[in-house]
Design an enzyme around this catalytic site. Sequence first.
Site, PDB file in Angstrom:
ATOM      1  N   ARG A 130       0.819  -1.216   0.000  1.00 60.56           N
ATOM      2  CA  ARG A 130       0.000   0.000   0.000  1.00 60.56           C
ATOM      3  C   ARG A 130       0.857   1.273   0.000  1.00 60.56           C
ATOM      4  O   ARG A 130       0.516   2.252  -0.661  1.00 60.56           O
ATOM      5  CB  ARG A 130      -0.950  -0.008   1.192  1.00 60.56           C
ATOM      6  CG  ARG A 130      -1.998  -1.110   1.095  1.00 60.56           C
ATOM      7  CD  ARG A 130      -3.029  -0.986   2.188  1.00 60.56           C
ATOM      8  NE  ARG A 130      -4.034  -2.046   2.115  1.00 60.56           N
ATOM      9  CZ  ARG A 130      -5.081  -2.122   2.913  1.00 60.56           C
ATOM     10  NH1 ARG A 130      -5.265  -1.211   3.849  1.00 60.56           N
ATOM     11  NH2 ARG A 130      -5.942  -3.111   2.788  1.00 60.56           N
TER      12      ARG A 130
ATOM     13  N   ASP B  37     -15.739   8.975   9.371  1.00 59.65           N
ATOM     14  CA  ASP B  37     -14.661   8.042   9.042  1.00 59.65           C
ATOM     15  C   ASP B  37     -13.346   8.796   9.111  1.00 59.65           C
ATOM     16  O   ASP B  37     -13.308  10.035   8.962  1.00 59.65           O
ATOM     17  CB  ASP B  37     -14.861   7.443   7.643  1.00 59.65           C
ATOM     18  CG  ASP B  37     -14.124   6.121   7.475  1.00 59.65           C
ATOM     19  OD1 ASP B  37     -14.778   5.061   7.571  1.00 59.65           O
ATOM     20  OD2 ASP B  37     -12.901   6.134   7.255  1.00 59.65           O
TER      21      ASP B  37
END
Length: 277
Positions: A41, A143
């Site tokens: 990632r 979030d």
Amino acid sequence: MLSSHREFQFTEADFEKVRTLIYNYAGIALASSKQDMVYGRLAKRLRALNLKSFNDYLHVLERGDPKEFELFTNSLTTNLTSFFREAHHFDILNQQLKTLRTVGVINIWCSASSTGEEPYSIAITACEAFDSLRPPVKVLATDLDTNVLDVARLGIYPAEEVQKLGPQRVSRFFNPQADGRYQLKQELRDMIVFRKLNLIESNWMIRGQFDAIFCRNVMIYFDKPTQLKILQRFAPLMKPAGLLFVGHSENLYHAAEYFKLQGKTVYELAQISHPIR
């Protein structure tokens, strides 16, 4: 060194620094088995910045570049979601909403909204419970990942995902788009406020109390002390008869002073006793 066949140098020390940074900022406890995931990632960020090693990238983060730290965090957060995931929770929510018909505005917090499927599932459930596109329900959806919040605010999803909901729900709650995707109708989008929020930050800037809090498949990323701190802060934000929904693999035994199991991974405040009707 973790691997001699990688594009970028990535040492054990680099991995430990990444673990420390993401834990201190987001409370996420990365297991040692996540080394390959972290490399995969974050290597994208090294390429984007034209860096040669993870050590160079960590220096960028340690200098305190807020934009890059946001991208770093977004890269390491996992956002697996779908409409009506763990469907039994929405049946319970539907029942709860029907019992609250006369209380005025009903407030729900979706504390890990990801790309929006969960808060929109809550909104659809509210519409069905009240048989109205404008039920007296408001949803706060938060979030940590700013990328997924941008997706959620648009409320546009692929046809193959939306059509799983069935033709009746699709026609009632979605508008078809020219590109073949579907967007939630404006009435449902108006029910939800999307905000960035880090569950381990000191000030959530949240007012009022909630009839329900959804915190599903989030606690699994935190260690027990971090989980307990969050749950301690949830309790005073809930109304006396409020419900806390957690993921199917999560339990709150270590927070028995604050929450007790009501059934099917749904909890209530420990000092309140009332059955799901």
